[in-house]
Design a protein around this motif. Structure first.
Motif, PDB file in Angstrom:
ATOM      1  N   GLN A 332       0.836  -1.211   0.000  1.00  0.00           N
ATOM      2  CA  GLN A 332       0.000   0.000   0.000  1.00  0.00           C
ATOM      3  C   GLN A 332       0.868   1.257   0.000  1.00  0.00           C
ATOM      4  O   GLN A 332       1.720   1.437   0.874  1.00  0.00           O
ATOM      5  CB  GLN A 332      -0.889   0.021   1.263  1.00  0.00           C
ATOM      6  N   CYS A 336       6.073  -1.065  -5.818  1.00  0.00           N
ATOM      7  CA  CYS A 336       6.251  -2.522  -5.686  1.00  0.00           C
ATOM      8  C   CYS A 336       7.358  -2.954  -6.632  1.00  0.00           C
ATOM      9  O   CYS A 336       7.205  -2.854  -7.850  1.00  0.00           O
ATOM     10  CB  CYS A 336       4.956  -3.243  -6.023  1.00  0.00           C
ATOM     11  N   THR A 346       4.199  -6.642 -16.469  1.00  0.00           N
ATOM     12  CA  THR A 346       2.735  -6.720 -16.526  1.00  0.00           C
ATOM     13  C   THR A 346       2.249  -8.047 -15.952  1.00  0.00           C
ATOM     14  O   THR A 346       1.407  -8.094 -15.054  1.00  0.00           O
ATOM     15  CB  THR A 346       2.275  -6.578 -17.994  1.00  0.00           C
ATOM     16  N   GLU A 353      -1.488  -9.907  -8.203  1.00  0.00           N
ATOM     17  CA  GLU A 353      -2.669  -9.064  -7.949  1.00  0.00           C
ATOM     18  C   GLU A 353      -2.278  -7.717  -7.352  1.00  0.00           C
ATOM     19  O   GLU A 353      -2.857  -7.242  -6.363  1.00  0.00           O
ATOM     20  CB  GLU A 353      -3.670  -9.801  -7.053  1.00  0.00           C
ATOM     21  N   LEU A 354      -1.240  -7.120  -7.974  1.00  0.00           N
ATOM     22  CA  LEU A 354      -0.788  -5.794  -7.530  1.00  0.00           C
ATOM     23  C   LEU A 354      -1.304  -4.750  -8.512  1.00  0.00           C
ATOM     24  O   LEU A 354      -1.589  -5.063  -9.679  1.00  0.00           O
ATOM     25  CB  LEU A 354       0.745  -5.763  -7.510  1.00  0.00           C
ATOM     26  N   ASP A 355      -1.400  -3.512  -8.053  1.00  0.00           N
ATOM     27  CA  ASP A 355      -1.810  -2.422  -8.938  1.00  0.00           C
ATOM     28  C   ASP A 355      -0.658  -2.141  -9.916  1.00  0.00           C
ATOM     29  O   ASP A 355       0.415  -1.679  -9.486  1.00  0.00           O
ATOM     30  CB  ASP A 355      -2.108  -1.181  -8.073  1.00  0.00           C
ATOM     31  N   ALA A 357       0.026   0.167 -11.810  1.00  0.00           N
ATOM     32  CA  ALA A 357       0.482   1.566 -11.822  1.00  0.00           C
ATOM     33  C   ALA A 357       1.616   1.784 -10.824  1.00  0.00           C
ATOM     34  O   ALA A 357       2.400   2.726 -10.962  1.00  0.00           O
ATOM     35  CB  ALA A 357      -0.688   2.497 -11.495  1.00  0.00           C
ATOM     36  N   CYS A 358       1.727   0.899  -9.830  1.00  0.00           N
ATOM     37  CA  CYS A 358       2.748   1.076  -8.777  1.00  0.00           C
ATOM     38  C   CYS A 358       3.912   0.092  -8.947  1.00  0.00           C
ATOM     39  O   CYS A 358       4.749  -0.024  -8.038  1.00  0.00           O
ATOM     40  CB  CYS A 358       2.122   0.834  -7.399  1.00  0.00           C
ATOM     41  N   THR A 380       2.573   1.856 -15.364  1.00  0.00           N
ATOM     42  CA  THR A 380       3.299   2.416 -14.212  1.00  0.00           C
ATOM     43  C   THR A 380       3.349   3.947 -14.291  1.00  0.00           C
ATOM     44  O   THR A 380       3.613   4.510 -15.360  1.00  0.00           O
ATOM     45  CB  THR A 380       4.743   1.850 -14.180  1.00  0.00           C
TER      46      THR A 380
END
Ligand code: NAI
Length: 495
Positions: A332, A336, A346, A353-355, A357-358, A380
């Motif tokens: 959070q 990452c 990707t 299961e990570l966002d 964008a981060c 990202t």
């Protein structure tokens, strides 16, 4: 017992072969269809020997004795005393067959006819003579006096005596003889496909620039030269036809597919050093490297690394902390940092299961080398790439940023080098120890492909290739049976 060898064709290769044979004690009869070329070759060899005495690498007496053993002849008929002929004439099947057909009339019935061909089939050349058993491949490398290895290639109908004669000459000149089957590219030109075609593929897909690929292969993978420096050195006008030829000889095997952007570069005259511009520009004979991209000044990231990837980053993480990076206990609000094998950022982000964008990814295979490779997902936030780049520079690393690529640069090129070596072993083109020695000596790689596979871990290489095949759908990444079976059974590749 061979004491006199004829060298026919005294250009780049013939002159080096003649010099090497004379130094080893053979009487050498040098013939070229251009008489002045034969004399020039003997003169050149003389100068090289003088230079060797100046540098105290040879006594003046030995150099003079070698010079005395080099004799220019002006007609093929004068080659009659030779017990072996080595041809290094133009790379043409017709010309080589015609020459050997003449030589078999002139030389004694036991004389061996050796060809220095680099791309023609020895069996096909032998088919042009009445006694194909006396024809064998003896493939030297340029520059011959320095490249102390030679491929010995029996054709399908070559007599063992002719192969033995070629091996004994290799032994007497002190060269590592690599016994190869008569297959396209023999060993060395076949083994070199991985670096060149995969480097080209990465650039074709706009994942990294040529200079970036070369930097990674040099600084992170320990190669003396990256694929594009090498292509510029040999000249794309020379290398591209070889790439096409081997691809065609293997009936469009996808593993050996040349990059599609190369033909236009040949047509445009971007041949490399010799034309002043290739993948690089040259000024006064020196390569002009494009500057490395640097991030603007700014903040450092707050990093989170998934627990299962921390072991792979065990050395870099403390260095990043030392550089001022804050480590987070949770994904959070953090960048990452993933360290995937075979996956692009990707797929690695989605799998965990990570966002996306981060997410940033770093190549775990080369993370302990002086140069690290990083890549964002297409989603990202751009500033995160700069943040990580800054932190890695502060941690003392050189940094290459690439677009999201399954297997980064080093993983995919090294996996292809290993896979090609495994295919060569599967096809029994050469023995495993010869494959590794040949590639180190002939291509100058830091390790042979099988030893490299053992160092990286056969299971890991297999996993990278399987992931590449899955993500790209391209059969060029399908693993060799040789690799798959040994990886599954926990066996080494190199024995
Ligand atoms: P080159 O063009 O420098 O020399 C060839 C020489 O052969 C010339 O002096 C030419 O006048 C002579 N020649 C041509 N046809 C002839 C004939 N019918 N009879 C007598 N002399 C003839 O070529 P290079 O580079 O030395 O290559 C020679 C052979 O070695 C080729 O088969 C090539 O594929 C092979 N080879 C070349 C390597 C390289 O890096 N240049 C490496 C390994 C093999």
């Amino acid at each position: 017992m061979i004491d006199t060898i004829a060298v026919i064709g005294s250009g780049t290769m013939g002159r080096g072969i003649a010099q090497t044979l004379a130094v080893a004690g053979y009487n050498v009869l040098v013939f070229d269809q251009r008489a002045e070329a034969a004399q020039a070759a003997v003169d050149f060899a003389g100068q090289m020997l003088d230079r060797a005495t100046d540098k105290a690498r040879m006594t003046r007496e030995d150099a003079q004795a070698a010079k005395d053993r080099l004799l220019v002849v002006n007609a093929l008929s004068e080659l009659a005393p030779a017990q072996m002929a080595i041809e290094a004439i133009a790379e043409s099947l017709d010309a080589k067959q015609a020459l050997f057909a003449q030589l078999e009339q002139i030389l004694g019935a036991d004389a061996v006819l050796a060809t220095n061909t680099s791309s023609l089939s020895v069996s096909a050349i032998a088919a042009g003579v009445s006694a194909p058993g006396r024809v064998v491949g003896l493939h030297f490398f340029n520059p011959v006096p320095l490249m102390k290895m030679v491929e010995v290639i029996p054709g399908l109908r070559t007599d063992p005596a002719a192969t033995d004669a070629a091996l004994s000459v290799a032994h007497k000149i002190g060269y590592r003889a690599i016994l190869c089957r008569d297959a396209p590219g023999f060993l060395i030109n076949h083994a070199g496909r991985g670096l060149l075609t995969e480097g080209s593929r990465i650039v074709q897909d706009c994942l990294a620039s040529e200079a970036d690929v070369d930097r990674v292969m040099r600084d992170a993978a320990g190669f003396r030269m990256g694929p594009f420096e090498l292509l510029d050195l040999t000249g794309l006008d020379v290398s591209y036809p070889v790439l096409q030829l081997i691809y065609g000889q293997f009936h469009q095997e996808p593993r050996y597919r040349p990059g599609v952007h190369l033909a236009a570069r040949v047509a445009a005259g971007l041949h490399g050093r010799k034309t002043g511009e290739g993948f690089y520009r040259y000024a006064a004979g020196r390569r002009v490297d494009p500057p490395e991209k640097l991030p603007p000044d700014g903040t450092l990231p707050r990093l989170w690394v998934p627990p299962e990837m921390r072991a792979d980053l065990a050395q870099i993480l403390p260095a990043l902390v030392g550089a001022g990076v804050e480590m987070s206990d949770t994904a959070q609000g953090a960048v990452c940092l993933l360290a995937p094998y075979g996956l692009d950022a990707t797929e690695a982000a989605l799998k965990l299961e990570l966002d996306p964008a981060c997410v940033m990814a770093i190549d775990p295979l080369t993370v302990d080398s002086p140069r690290v490779t990083i890549m964002p997902t297409p989603a990202t936030v751009p500033d995160l790439c700069d943040q990580l780049h800054r932190a890695l520079l502060l941690a003392g690393k050189k940094v290459t940023r690439i677009a999201d690529s399954p297997g980064f640069v080093a993983q995919r090129i090294l996996a292809m080098v290993v896979n090609t070596g495994c295919e060569i072993s599967q096809m029994q083109i050469a023995a495993p120890a010869d494959i590794d020695d040949g590639v180190r000596l002939g291509l100058g790689y830091p390790h042979g492909p099988l030893a490299l596979g053992d160092t990286l871990g056969p299971q890991r290489v297999l996993g990278i290739l399987e992931a590449l095949q899955r993500q790209t759908g391209d059969p060029r990444y399908r693993p060799s049976q040789y690799l798959r079976q040994r990886a599954r059974l926990g066996l080494p590749l190199a024995t």
